[in-house]
Design an enzyme around this catalytic site. Structure first.
Site, PDB file in Angstrom:
ATOM      1  N   LYS A 175      53.886 -21.719 -27.533  1.00  0.00           N
ATOM      2  CA  LYS A 175      54.609 -22.735 -28.692  1.00  0.00           C
ATOM      3  C   LYS A 175      56.313 -22.576 -27.688  1.00  0.00           C
ATOM      4  CE  LYS A 175      57.642 -23.712 -31.143  1.00  0.00           C
ATOM      5  NZ  LYS A 175      58.747 -24.615 -30.708  1.00  0.00           N
ATOM      6  N   GLY A 228      64.885 -15.863 -28.720  1.00  0.00           N
ATOM      7  CA  GLY A 228      65.461 -17.231 -29.375  1.00  0.00           C
ATOM      8  C   GLY A 228      67.181 -16.204 -30.256  1.00  0.00           C
ATOM      9  N   SER A 229      66.799 -17.283 -31.676  1.00  0.00           N
ATOM     10  CA  SER A 229      68.380 -16.556 -31.976  1.00  0.00           C
ATOM     11  C   SER A 229      67.983 -15.260 -32.947  1.00  0.00           C
ATOM     12  CB  SER A 229      69.304 -17.664 -33.168  1.00  0.00           C
ATOM     13  OG  SER A 229      67.637 -17.384 -34.373  1.00  0.00           O
ATOM     14  N   VAL A 232      66.371 -16.272 -36.282  1.00  0.00           N
ATOM     15  CA  VAL A 232      64.690 -16.800 -36.854  1.00  0.00           C
ATOM     16  C   VAL A 232      64.471 -15.030 -35.958  1.00  0.00           C
ATOM     17  CG1 VAL A 232      63.231 -18.501 -35.496  1.00  0.00           C
ATOM     18  CG2 VAL A 232      65.691 -18.910 -36.040  1.00  0.00           C
ATOM     19  N   GLY A 233      64.372 -14.471 -35.208  1.00  0.00           N
ATOM     20  CA  GLY A 233      63.674 -13.007 -34.525  1.00  0.00           C
ATOM     21  C   GLY A 233      63.557 -13.182 -35.635  1.00  0.00           C
ATOM     22  N   GLU A 250      62.964 -10.672 -28.093  1.00  0.00           N
ATOM     23  CA  GLU A 250      64.490 -11.006 -28.061  1.00  0.00           C
ATOM     24  C   GLU A 250      65.096 -11.612 -28.186  1.00  0.00           C
ATOM     25  OE1 GLU A 250      66.807 -11.155 -25.433  1.00  0.00           O
ATOM     26  OE2 GLU A 250      65.716 -12.295 -24.091  1.00  0.00           O
ATOM     27  N   CYS A 284      71.322 -15.259 -22.878  1.00  0.00           N
ATOM     28  CA  CYS A 284      71.630 -13.926 -23.853  1.00  0.00           C
ATOM     29  C   CYS A 284      72.416 -12.995 -23.386  1.00  0.00           C
ATOM     30  CB  CYS A 284      70.518 -13.433 -24.816  1.00  0.00           C
ATOM     31  SG  CYS A 284      69.078 -13.435 -23.344  1.00  0.00           S
ATOM     32  N   GLU A 385      77.474 -14.978 -31.030  1.00  0.00           N
ATOM     33  CA  GLU A 385      77.174 -15.243 -30.232  1.00  0.00           C
ATOM     34  C   GLU A 385      77.831 -16.567 -29.715  1.00  0.00           C
ATOM     35  OE1 GLU A 385      72.584 -15.787 -29.356  1.00  0.00           O
ATOM     36  OE2 GLU A 385      73.585 -15.013 -27.984  1.00  0.00           O
TER      37      GLU A 385
HETATM   38  C1  UN1 Z   1      67.933 -14.850 -21.379  1.00  0.00           C
HETATM   39  O1  UN1 Z   1      69.130 -15.205 -21.441  1.00  0.00           O
HETATM   40  O2  UN1 Z   1      67.377 -15.165 -22.640  1.00  0.00           O
HETATM   41  O3  UN1 Z   1      69.114 -10.826 -16.604  1.00  0.00           O
HETATM   42  C2  UN1 Z   1      67.460 -14.062 -20.499  1.00  0.00           C
HETATM   43  C3  UN1 Z   1      69.223 -12.411 -17.195  1.00  0.00           C
HETATM   44  C4  UN1 Z   1      68.202 -13.196 -16.310  1.00  0.00           C
HETATM   45  C5  UN1 Z   1      67.427 -13.121 -18.032  1.00  0.00           C
HETATM   46  C6  UN1 Z   1      68.508 -13.673 -19.223  1.00  0.00           C
HETATM   47  N1  UN1 Z   1      67.575 -12.610 -15.586  1.00  0.00           N
HETATM   48  O4  UN1 Z   1      70.242 -12.605 -17.147  1.00  0.00           O
END
Ligand code: UN1
Length: 497
Positions: A175, A228-229, A232-233, A250, A284, A385
């Site tokens: 999804k 995702g956030s 939500v996770g 993650e 992230c 964040e």
């Molecule tokens: C993400 O932003 O969810 O290390 C992953 C990094 C990328 C992956 C980011 N290879 O910034």
């Protein structure tokens, strides 16, 4: 030209049962419709889960090296179509073209890596306590996986999940984010072309609200991998726990770069710009806090401001563009709101802070790269964040103070330190409470063959990417086999002779 995206269920491309669609827009110019996404509902999910369940018994028995050959073919196809796919990432998600291509490259890397894992899915063989008996551990698949992915890496993050899930022998319902459905569809078309059997990978488009939670908690699902956030996770993890399902998430980050007084300041600024404004801060791993030693604080700020004001904001397809748009109006407004929060909290706005409201850029979701100085470690802009082009600079007294500041958030994904002092780097490496630490390099740019994930609210469950200790742990479970060929009843812990 706008493209329709369909669901892939049991090898057939189908519209969502509701018949409803939503447009996927180019965030750099919302007059351009990239595609329409099918808005699926529970019935579409039910059929996808049923297809994946039916495909599982035979897929799990396909020898892993054969599964690897199919994934290898997918890698070759992705490589052949890298340019076209990279442009699509930029058009649908907004990141600049070099990063759009890198997004696809990360998927290619993961496909080659996991294809090879098909010949290496090893366990252990160890001696038994008893004669004429052997013992071994094997990795076996978990079953049917729901893979739920965000829009910020529309090709890479799906690939991080899909290839390890498949090489391990699981079947999948994917999804993707409803903001990057065309990228997701292209990826799955390539997998189908590479020869993944019907039902092994199923694609269900739709929104998180309509489809995400229903899919994750579906009785026919054995495991969930979500990016995702944090909110939500955590919600999904609670729901999965009550249904006894595997889940790995993650999630967020508030990643710091520490700049020590012996750092090469130009290099540290380059790292801050790349980590803070790369992908428009929508990673992230984005460097949203720069923690600078007081001895070099003012010098660092001077160089940072000069470099930030030179950044070209615009459509990511143009070669001269450094920073693209935000993904959508909601994200843009969220970031603008944080900028207001920062001002109210008393942080010093050094540059940026506004949306582009005239010229071509007014048709997209563009915000000026923004730097706040004199940020206090406890301010909301230093704690929460933002997921946008906003960097907070915080002053530190010394290494230990800098590490305290770095660690005083609820996240722990990535951190970096710029220093020439080997001892300082060793202390930082030991004491930074994050899943990834960079030395003399920014907070972004993790490589796919190492485990990726964080501490605290940055994630839960197994690490993503990597092999052993990472994605293979997410997508397999251990099975232990004891074989007694003595022809007698032997009792472990009892028969000592
Ligand atoms: C993400 O932003 O969810 O290390 C992953 C990094 C990328 C992956 C980011 N290879 O910034």
């Amino acid at each position: 030209m706008a493209e329709d995206t369909k669901n892939l269920i049991n090898g057939r491309w189908e519209c969502a049962i509701s018949g409803k669609t939503m447009d996927s827009l180019n965030p750099a110019d919302t007059r351009e419709v990239i595609g329409t996404v099918s808005l699926s509902g529970s019935k579409d999910v039910d059929s996808a889960v049923e297809a994946a369940r039916r495909a599982y018994p035979s897929w799990r028995l396909v020898p892993a090296p054969r599964r690897g050959e199919i994934i290898y073919r997918a890698a070759e196809l992705l490589l052949k179509r890298k340019d076209e796919l990279g442009v699509l990432v930029t058009r649908e998600m907004g990141k600049v073209i070099t990063e759009g291509l890198a997004d696809v490259q990360e998927a290619i890397d993961m496909a080659y890596y996991m294809a090879g894992e098909g010949r290496r899915l090893s366990g252990e063989t160890v001696p038994s306590e008893l004669p004429n008996k052997d013992c071994k551990s094997l990795r076996v698949p978990i079953g049917v996986f729901a893979l739920i992915t965000p829009w910020n890496f529309p090709t890479a993050i799906p690939a991080w999940k899909i290839f390890p899930a498949l090489i391990s022998g699981n079947t999948v319902i994917f999804k993707p984010s409803s903001f990057t459905p065309v990228c997701a569809t292209r990826l799955i078309e390539i997998l189908a072309e590479a020869g993944i059997p019907n039902g092994v990978i199923n694609l269900v488009h739709g929104t998180g609200d309509e489809v995400g939670e229903y899919l994750a908690t579906h009785p026919g699902i054995d495991g969930v991998s979500f990016t995702g956030s944090s909110a939500v996770g955590e919600k999904l993890a609670k729901a999965c726990a009550s249904f006894d399902k595997e889940i790995s998430c993650e999630t967020g980050g508030k990643n710091p770069i520490i700049v020590m007084d012996d750092a090469i300041l130009e290099l540290a600024v380059e790292g801050a710009i790349w980590g803070g404004f790369g992908s428009t801060g929508q990673r992230c791993t984005a460097a949203s806090r720069i923690v600078v030693h007081e001895n070099v604080y003012n010098d660092f700020l001077d160089i940072l401001i000069k470099a930030t004001s030179k950044l070209m904001v615009g459509n990511g397809l143009k070669n001269e563009t450094d920073v693209g748009p935000l993904i959508n109006e909601e994200q843009m407004n969220k970031v603008l709101n944080y900028i207001e929060v920062g001002k109210k909290e008393g942080a010093r706005l050094l540059t940026g802070g506004r949306r582009y409201t005239s010229g071509d850029l007014a048709n997209g979701y563009f915000i000026e790269p923004t730097v706040f100085a004199d940020v206090d470690r406890g301010m909301r802009i230093a704690q929460e964040e933002i997921f946008g082009p906003v960097v907070s600079v915080i002053k530190a007294k010394d290494l230990y103070d800098a590490i305290d500041i770095a660690n005083c958030v609820q996240y722990g994904l990535s951190a970096a330190i710029y220093t020439q002092d080997v001892n300082a780097s060793a202390i930082a490496e030991r004491d930074l409470d994050t899943g990834v630490v960079y030395i003399n390099s920014s907070t972004i740019g993790a490589e796919i063959h190492l485990p990726f994930g964080g501490t605290k609210r940055s994630g839960l469950g197994h690490r993503e990417a990597g092999g052993r200790g990472g994605a293979l742990d997410m997508f397999t479970k251990w099975k232990v086999i004891y074989r007694d060929f003595s022809g007698m009843l032997q009792k472990a812990q009892i028969d000592k002779e």
